[in-house]
Every structure is written in C-alpha cells, then in structure tokens.
Design a protein around this motif. Structure first.
Motif, short mmCIF file in Angstrom:
data_model
loop_
_atom_site.label_atom_id
_atom_site.label_comp_id
_atom_site.label_asym_id
_atom_site.label_seq_id
_atom_site.Cartn_x
_atom_site.Cartn_y
_atom_site.Cartn_z
N SER A 127 -5.55 -7.45 -1.99
CA SER A 127 -4.54 -6.80 -1.17
C SER A 127 -3.93 -8.13 -0.16
O SER A 127 -4.61 -9.12 -0.06
CB SER A 127 -5.52 -5.93 -0.29
OG SER A 127 -5.94 -4.82 -1.02
N GLU A 128 -2.93 -7.76 0.11
CA GLU A 128 -2.21 -8.66 1.23
C GLU A 128 -1.88 -7.74 2.55
O GLU A 128 -1.11 -6.81 2.12
CB GLU A 128 -1.04 -9.35 0.53
CG GLU A 128 -1.23 -10.34 -0.83
CD GLU A 128 -2.05 -11.71 -0.42
OE1 GLU A 128 -1.99 -11.92 0.75
OE2 GLU A 128 -2.60 -12.15 -1.19
N MET A 129 -1.86 -8.44 3.49
CA MET A 129 -1.35 -7.66 4.71
C MET A 129 0.06 -8.11 4.82
O MET A 129 0.50 -9.38 4.95
CB MET A 129 -2.28 -8.25 5.96
CG MET A 129 -3.51 -7.84 6.29
SD MET A 129 -3.50 -5.72 6.04
CE MET A 129 -2.27 -5.26 7.66
N ARG A 134 -1.47 -2.88 4.59
CA ARG A 134 -2.18 -3.43 3.40
C ARG A 134 -1.60 -3.00 2.06
O ARG A 134 -1.96 -1.86 1.60
CB ARG A 134 -3.71 -2.89 3.61
CG ARG A 134 -4.64 -3.94 2.63
CD ARG A 134 -6.26 -3.27 2.71
NE ARG A 134 -6.73 -3.65 4.10
CZ ARG A 134 -7.06 -2.62 4.86
NH1 ARG A 134 -6.82 -1.40 4.80
NH2 ARG A 134 -7.48 -3.20 5.98
N THR A 136 -1.91 -3.44 -2.11
CA THR A 136 -2.66 -3.68 -3.08
C THR A 136 -1.78 -3.73 -4.43
O THR A 136 -1.58 -2.37 -4.82
CB THR A 136 -4.00 -2.96 -3.30
OG1 THR A 136 -4.65 -3.01 -1.85
CG2 THR A 136 -4.72 -3.51 -4.51
N GLU A 152 -1.12 0.93 2.33
CA GLU A 152 -1.94 1.60 3.27
C GLU A 152 -1.57 1.25 4.71
O GLU A 152 -1.48 -0.12 4.82
CB GLU A 152 -3.51 1.42 2.92
CG GLU A 152 -3.77 1.89 1.48
CD GLU A 152 -5.26 1.31 1.09
OE1 GLU A 152 -6.10 1.97 1.67
OE2 GLU A 152 -5.41 0.52 0.44
N GLU A 153 -1.54 2.06 5.65
CA GLU A 153 -1.41 1.86 7.10
C GLU A 153 -2.62 2.02 7.77
O GLU A 153 -3.24 3.09 8.09
CB GLU A 153 -0.38 2.81 7.25
CG GLU A 153 0.13 2.47 8.87
CD GLU A 153 1.33 3.58 9.53
OE1 GLU A 153 2.07 2.84 10.18
OE2 GLU A 153 1.06 4.66 9.28
N PRO A 154 -3.47 0.88 7.84
CA PRO A 154 -4.66 1.01 8.35
C PRO A 154 -4.82 1.60 9.81
O PRO A 154 -5.89 2.48 10.15
CB PRO A 154 -5.18 -0.72 8.61
CG PRO A 154 -4.38 -1.24 7.59
CD PRO A 154 -3.15 -0.72 7.48
#
Length: 255
Positions: A127-129, A134, A136, A152-154
């Motif tokens: 994964s990369e921010m 995030r 993947t 994904e939005e943490p």
C-alpha cells in the motif's frame, strides 16, 4: 470520498466522452487522478486546476495515459497556474521511461518528469498513501504490467475498487472484497465468445466478480462505443443482484 468520472469509454475516446480517467477527492486534498486517457485533461479543467493533483496509473496503454504529456505542459508552463511543487505519480515500474519518451523533444530521449512528480512504482500488495487515500495495487492479467487498485479512505472506512483492464483472475475478486463501489471494466460486452481471455472481461464476468467479492455497488466502465451497453448491464445482472450503474463521463458518486 468523491468520485468524478472524467471519461470511461473502452479502448478509445468516443463522441459521448473521453477514454479512461477518474478524479478522487477527499476531505483535505490534494485530489488524485486515476488514469488519464485521451480527452481527460479537457474534462479535468472544467472541475479544478489540473496542477493541483497527484496522479496514478493502472497501466500504460494509450487509452489510460495519453493525456499525461499535455498535463506536464500545463504543470510546467501555464502562465498563471503552473504547479508550485511536486506531486506523487504512481504506476508500473517503466512509467518514467515510457511516458518520458512520448513527451521528449528528440527521438530516443526521455523527458525527465522528476521536476514535477515524485515517482513511486507499484508493487503488488504493498500500500501507498496518496493524499487522503491508502492505495493497494493488485497485479492483474493484461498484455503489459497492469494493476487493479483498491482505494481506502481511512477517515471514513470507505472503499473504492478499480479493476483497471484485466482478464479474469483471482486478484480481481480480492481487490474488490467488500468494496462500497467497484469500478469494473466490461470491454467484451455481454458475450466474450471468441475473445482472448487474458485481456478483458465481459459484463457477466464483472457481475460475477462483484457477487463473489460482496461489493455494494457495481459501476460498469470501459465499454467500447460499438458494444451494446444495455445488453452488457443485463449480462452483469445475470450474476449480481446488487446495485448496478452504467458509468458515464461526468458522473459523480459520493462514497
């Protein structure tokens, strides 16, 4: 997370809109461009400053990346809105050389993009921010190095999955697992008979992937202008009884 489809016509631009390109915006920013095919830069200009965005690529076929050299012109030379700083650029390992050759002035040279973008190569499952997200990458099946992307939005827990271009493979289901929205290609329309199995999937296969992954909403994209869209949606419905949306240029979805 807000998704805007800049374009989603399969394999090339069409009268109804540009080729593949998507814009993601979170609560803070900057925004993130996901693929950037022919016509998408013009669409982006109607929404925001093109220089204020990170960019990431599923793969480097022309219909997914060919507006990138023009974006570099904007970022470098716009008299009032050139990019004030570098942004991230994520994609396959050979991205700097492939796209650098397109925008070089002299045959055989490679335009160095590092003045405008910091390049990060995808690695399957790592994964990369990227801004608020995030991301993947999942390796998928295509004639060149290609990835599906799980975004994904943490801060909210929302998940957007994007197939990129792919033939049927296990990773197609895994990247979409329990996603709120699954942007899935359906290039082969309703009938994949006689088509190569390692390039694209059909509406029926897109529906099957959505069902096996347990997604909430399936958005069908990357349908060429010569393919019957209604039949493609019907084929997806034969496998998936959740919400199915036919993607189109200008569509906005709030996740």
């Amino acid at each position: 997370m807000k998704l805007t489809i800049l374009g989603c016509t399969g394999s090339l631009g069409a009268p109804k809109g540009p080729a593949s390109g998507y814009l993601l915006r979170g609560k803070r920013g900057p925004s993130v461009i996901m693929d950037f095919g022919p016509g998408t830069l013009a669409a982006l200009q109607q929404i925001q400053d093109p220089a204020d965005a990170h960019i990431m690529f599923s793969h480097l076929h022309a219909d997914h990346c060919l507006d990138f050299p023009s974006l570099m012109v904007w970022r470098r030379y716009h008299p009032a809105s050139a990019a004030p700083a570098r942004n991230l650029c994520c994609g396959p390992l050979d991205l700097p050389s492939r796209l650098g050759r397109i925008s070089a002035d002299i045959e055989g040279d490679v335009d160095d993009m590092s003045d405008s973008f910091a390049f990060v190569p995808w690695r399957h499952g790592e994964s990369e921010m990227v801004a608020d997200f995030r991301v993947t990458p999942y390796s998928v099946v295509h004639p060149i190095e290609a990835y599906g992307l799980r975004v994904e939005e943490p801060s909210t827990g929302r998940v957007l999955a994007y197939s990129g271009d792919t033939g049927w493979c296990d990773n197609l289901v895994e990247l979409a697992r329990d996603a709120d929205v699954f942007l899935c290609e359906a290039t082969w329309g309703d009938d994949p008979e006689g088509k190569p199995g390692d390039m694209h999937i059909s509406g029926q296969e897109a529906g099957r992937a959505a069902r096996l992954a347990g997604v909430r909403t399936l958005v069908l994209v990357h349908i060429p202008p010569w393919v019957d869209e209604a039949a493609t949606v019907d084929a997806a419905r034969s496998e998936f009884d959740g919400e199915i949306i036919l993607g189109y240029a200008g569509m906005e979805l709030d996740l």
